[in-house]
Design a protein around this motif. Sequence first.
Motif, short mmCIF file in Angstrom:
data_model
loop_
_atom_site.label_atom_id
_atom_site.label_comp_id
_atom_site.label_asym_id
_atom_site.label_seq_id
_atom_site.Cartn_x
_atom_site.Cartn_y
_atom_site.Cartn_z
N PHE A 95 17.71 -2.47 -10.73
CA PHE A 95 16.47 -2.06 -10.46
C PHE A 95 16.08 -2.30 -8.87
O PHE A 95 16.79 -3.06 -8.48
CB PHE A 95 15.41 -2.95 -11.15
CG PHE A 95 15.42 -2.68 -12.70
CD1 PHE A 95 15.49 -3.56 -13.46
CD2 PHE A 95 15.23 -1.27 -13.04
CE1 PHE A 95 15.64 -3.22 -14.94
CE2 PHE A 95 15.16 -1.05 -14.50
CZ PHE A 95 15.59 -2.07 -15.38
N ALA A 96 15.09 -1.57 -8.39
CA ALA A 96 14.98 -1.47 -7.15
C ALA A 96 14.00 -2.62 -6.61
O ALA A 96 13.65 -3.39 -7.46
CB ALA A 96 14.41 -0.23 -6.41
N ASP A 97 13.56 -2.94 -5.30
CA ASP A 97 12.76 -3.97 -4.86
C ASP A 97 11.27 -3.67 -5.25
O ASP A 97 11.12 -2.47 -5.93
CB ASP A 97 12.67 -3.86 -3.52
CG ASP A 97 13.88 -4.61 -2.79
OD1 ASP A 97 14.90 -5.05 -3.63
OD2 ASP A 97 14.22 -4.31 -1.64
N SER A 98 10.59 -4.75 -5.25
CA SER A 98 9.17 -4.51 -5.55
C SER A 98 8.18 -5.18 -4.50
O SER A 98 8.80 -5.93 -3.52
CB SER A 98 8.84 -5.31 -7.02
OG SER A 98 8.98 -6.80 -6.87
N VAL A 99 6.77 -4.68 -4.50
CA VAL A 99 6.22 -5.28 -3.42
C VAL A 99 4.77 -5.51 -4.24
O VAL A 99 4.25 -4.59 -5.15
CB VAL A 99 5.80 -4.51 -2.28
CG1 VAL A 99 5.34 -3.10 -2.73
CG2 VAL A 99 5.05 -5.06 -1.16
N THR A 100 4.06 -6.62 -3.78
CA THR A 100 2.54 -6.77 -4.52
C THR A 100 1.55 -6.89 -3.41
O THR A 100 1.49 -7.25 -2.19
CB THR A 100 2.57 -8.36 -4.96
OG1 THR A 100 3.50 -8.26 -6.14
CG2 THR A 100 1.41 -8.63 -5.62
N LEU A 101 0.51 -6.02 -3.77
CA LEU A 101 -0.55 -5.48 -2.89
C LEU A 101 -2.16 -6.03 -3.38
O LEU A 101 -1.94 -6.05 -4.64
CB LEU A 101 -0.65 -4.11 -2.71
CG LEU A 101 0.64 -3.69 -2.06
CD1 LEU A 101 0.78 -2.24 -2.49
CD2 LEU A 101 0.79 -3.93 -0.49
N GLY A 102 -3.05 -6.50 -2.46
CA GLY A 102 -4.21 -6.76 -3.07
C GLY A 102 -5.12 -6.25 -1.89
O GLY A 102 -4.70 -5.56 -0.81
N SER A 103 -6.45 -6.90 -2.00
CA SER A 103 -7.31 -6.24 -1.11
C SER A 103 -7.00 -6.53 0.41
O SER A 103 -7.39 -6.02 1.58
CB SER A 103 -8.66 -6.80 -1.13
OG SER A 103 -8.66 -8.31 -1.36
N GLY A 104 -6.44 -7.95 0.61
CA GLY A 104 -6.01 -8.16 2.07
C GLY A 104 -4.65 -7.31 2.69
O GLY A 104 -4.57 -7.55 3.84
N ASP A 105 -4.16 -6.41 1.77
CA ASP A 105 -3.02 -5.66 2.20
C ASP A 105 -3.73 -4.27 2.71
O ASP A 105 -2.76 -3.60 3.03
CB ASP A 105 -2.09 -5.55 1.22
CG ASP A 105 -1.39 -6.86 1.10
OD1 ASP A 105 -1.16 -7.62 2.02
OD2 ASP A 105 -1.38 -7.30 -0.35
N ILE A 106 -4.90 -3.91 2.79
CA ILE A 106 -5.47 -2.72 2.86
C ILE A 106 -5.04 -2.25 4.61
O ILE A 106 -5.32 -3.29 5.59
CB ILE A 106 -7.05 -2.48 2.99
CG1 ILE A 106 -7.28 -2.72 1.47
CG2 ILE A 106 -7.49 -1.20 3.47
CD1 ILE A 106 -8.91 -2.54 0.93
N GLY A 107 -4.33 -1.45 4.82
CA GLY A 107 -3.92 -0.91 6.01
C GLY A 107 -2.40 -1.27 6.12
O GLY A 107 -1.67 -0.90 7.14
#
Length: 242
Positions: A23-35
């Motif tokens: 499987f490929a990589d993963s990334v986790t995002l939240g409101s602090g990651d906008i932009g």
Amino acid sequence: MTFRKVLAGLAASAAMMAAAPAFADSVTLGSGDIGSSFTLNYDGFSGGTSIDGLTGSTTFKLTGISGNDYTFDYSVSNTSSSPVTDSRISSFAFNTDPTISSATSTGAFSYTTLNSNYPNGIGTVDVCFKDAQTGSCAGGGSGGLTLGETGTGSFTLSFSQPVSSLTLSDFYVRYQSISGVPGISSASGSGTISSTGGSTGGSTGGTPVPEPGMLGLFGIGLVGLALARRRQTAPRGLALAA
């Protein structure tokens, strides 16, 4: 649970490990990651065979979170090179956590499909973004991005309730109209995160797949465990016989 059942379970686990796809990589995002944005590079493979020169890249930028929706800008490039003389990237795909409920898209890949099969042993993906109105993620149509082309747009992922943290993983692209590679006209590619911007966490290393050597060591361990168990039970059996 008997030792025989435990041993059978371990053997089954080893078999599943051997058959598991990478499987490929993963990334986790939240409101602090906008932009923030992250870029992936893709390889190419068909029928378990890697295809030299068949490559692509994507960049995803989180532009907003509103209610149950996460919105992204995307850029997709067909970076294939010799010996590949032609190809089209006709879709890109990934999985989501939590499970996506719907998706919309604009730009070069303006059609979406949920829970559809991706070819070359990848299996079901949560969402794919396509160049044409087709019934699945396997391809179709004649659009997409040829060698050297880049396509852009935006997409929105919607969920059944507000999501404080979203994980995207297992990134793929679909290649069609391949030429320059004898016997292969279509293929898939798996993405690896190459760079991140803003506050995104970056590559997690994906889901590791045991190397053949490690699987061999695991098998040896099973045999050793079985022999050790036999040595422990043998004196007891002799005492009963006496």
